[in-house]
Scaffold this active site. Structure first.
Site, PDB file in Angstrom:
ATOM      1  N   SER A 115       0.838  -1.193   0.000  1.00 33.40           N
ATOM      2  CA  SER A 115       0.000   0.000   0.000  1.00 33.40           C
ATOM      3  C   SER A 115       0.880   1.252   0.000  1.00 33.40           C
ATOM      4  O   SER A 115       1.708   1.425  -0.899  1.00 33.40           O
ATOM      5  CB  SER A 115      -0.970  -0.057   1.180  1.00 33.40           C
ATOM      6  OG  SER A 115      -2.023   0.852   1.031  1.00 33.40           O
ATOM      7  N   ASP A 256      -9.039  -6.250  -4.138  1.00 27.27           N
ATOM      8  CA  ASP A 256      -8.151  -5.235  -3.589  1.00 27.27           C
ATOM      9  C   ASP A 256      -8.726  -3.828  -3.725  1.00 27.27           C
ATOM     10  O   ASP A 256      -9.395  -3.505  -4.705  1.00 27.27           O
ATOM     11  CB  ASP A 256      -6.819  -5.295  -4.351  1.00 27.27           C
ATOM     12  CG  ASP A 256      -5.631  -4.809  -3.565  1.00 27.27           C
ATOM     13  OD1 ASP A 256      -5.806  -3.980  -2.657  1.00 27.27           O
ATOM     14  OD2 ASP A 256      -4.512  -5.263  -3.882  1.00 27.27           O
ATOM     15  N   HIS A 283      -6.546  -6.646   0.241  1.00 33.86           N
ATOM     16  CA  HIS A 283      -5.403  -5.741   0.342  1.00 33.86           C
ATOM     17  C   HIS A 283      -4.214  -6.327   1.089  1.00 33.86           C
ATOM     18  O   HIS A 283      -3.133  -5.746   1.086  1.00 33.86           O
ATOM     19  CB  HIS A 283      -5.869  -4.458   1.044  1.00 33.86           C
ATOM     20  CG  HIS A 283      -5.044  -3.246   0.764  1.00 33.86           C
ATOM     21  ND1 HIS A 283      -4.711  -2.838  -0.513  1.00 33.86           N
ATOM     22  CD2 HIS A 283      -4.492  -2.327   1.613  1.00 33.86           C
ATOM     23  CE1 HIS A 283      -3.992  -1.737  -0.439  1.00 33.86           C
ATOM     24  NE2 HIS A 283      -3.829  -1.408   0.832  1.00 33.86           N
TER      25      HIS A 283
END
Length: 304
Positions: A115, A256, A283
């Site tokens: 991320s 995601d 994620h």
């Protein structure tokens, strides 16, 4: 398995901060073709705890792994009264360089970021051209915040009507701290952040750390993953991705937050790139499909 923790002095603009780290494995006894991996957590301002599955790469592939809390979160220095101008990508790139120097590994190492951690890793690689970096893993990461907003907006639109309405109502009213918004946010997170029925303790610990001190997250990101009001809103590195000259692994998942629209520029612009998608994850595929994730990443780092 040897695990070492400690704190490193990090001097920035005349002030000394502390970066907390955990080293899993031995930097002095790596076998040929294996080098340390630095795992960069997301947020910004979500602590290292949820990245701990990467430490399993030492047992499976002999890769020493360094986890750390970026300043502003977890066990590292906090600075709640910092002006928003303090929290920049440059700050966190400097902190990463300081970590590499401390461990004496600037000449030979790998990076993996999830991320925001992937944003940091990609930005660092493209902008600073680190000579010792050998492999780059960019997981569940956008190439620009504009694409991230498009991706998450499309997912919010697919939420149940009452959830969608609550999100939009409180965004418009500026009341994102309302319990109704927070409940709607968690419905989204359970679909697109982690789909496990019971969240792992390490993931819950990272979110708890962010809730205890949301300074960095709220300043750079905003009130949630899909309401971007922070200083990263205009972040975009698409125009410099072509300068990334190390073997790069791109990861995202079917469910995601970082949908394909987010990661496609990495694939289109980085010269030596591989893209792997996880079919049953959102994620955090290292929790949702841990064995496959460990094999994909471990093999990439040791066999590429």
């Amino acid at each position: 398995m040897t695990t070492t923790t400690g704190k490193i002095d990090f001097q920035y603009k005349g002030v000394t901060y502390k970066t907390w780290y955990k080293l899993v494995g031995d930097l002095q006894s790596t076998k040929a073709g294996v080098r340390p991996l630095i795992a960069l957590h997301g947020g910004p301002g979500v602590s290292h705890s949820y990245m701990t599955p990467h430490a399993d790469l030492f047992a499976s592939h002999g890769i020493p792994v360094i986890l750390y809390d970026q300043i502003g979160i977890g066990e590292s220095s906090h600075y709640k009264d910092a002006p928003k101008e303090f929290w920049t990508v440059e700050l966190f790139m400097d902190e990463l360089e300081n970590l590499l120097t401390h461990f004496g590994i600037s000449g030979d190492y790998d990076l993996a970021g999830n991320s925001w951690g992937g944003m940091l890793a990609a930005n660092f690689t493209a902008a600073r051209q680190p000579a010792g970096l050998k492999h780059l893993v960019i997981a569940d990461t956008p190439a620009s915040m504009e694409l991230w907003e498009k991706s998450t907006a499309s997912l919010v639109e697919q939420m149940p009507q009452d959830v969608y309405d609550a999100i939009k109502k409180h965004e418009a009213a500026g009341t994102t701290d309302a319990p109704e918004y927070q409940e709607a946010m968690m419905v989204f997170y359970k679909k697109h952040v982690c789909r496990l029925e019971t969240w792992p303790d390490a993931l819950k610990a990272s979110f708890a750390a962010m809730e205890a001190d949301p300074t960095v997250y709220h300043t750079m990101e905003g009130p949630s993953e899909f309401t971007i009001t922070g200083t990263l809103k205009t972040w975009n590195i698409i125009d410099i991705l072509h300068t990334i000259n190390v073997p790069t692994l791109i990861i995202n998942s079917v469910y995601d937050e970082a949908q394909d629209i987010c990661v496609l520029p990495f694939f289109n612009n980085i010269p030596n790139v591989k893209w792997v998608q996880f079919a049953n994850s959102s994620h955090v595929p290292f929790f949702e499909e841990p064995e496959r994730y460990k094999k994909v990443v471990g093999d990439f780092l040791t066999l590429t």
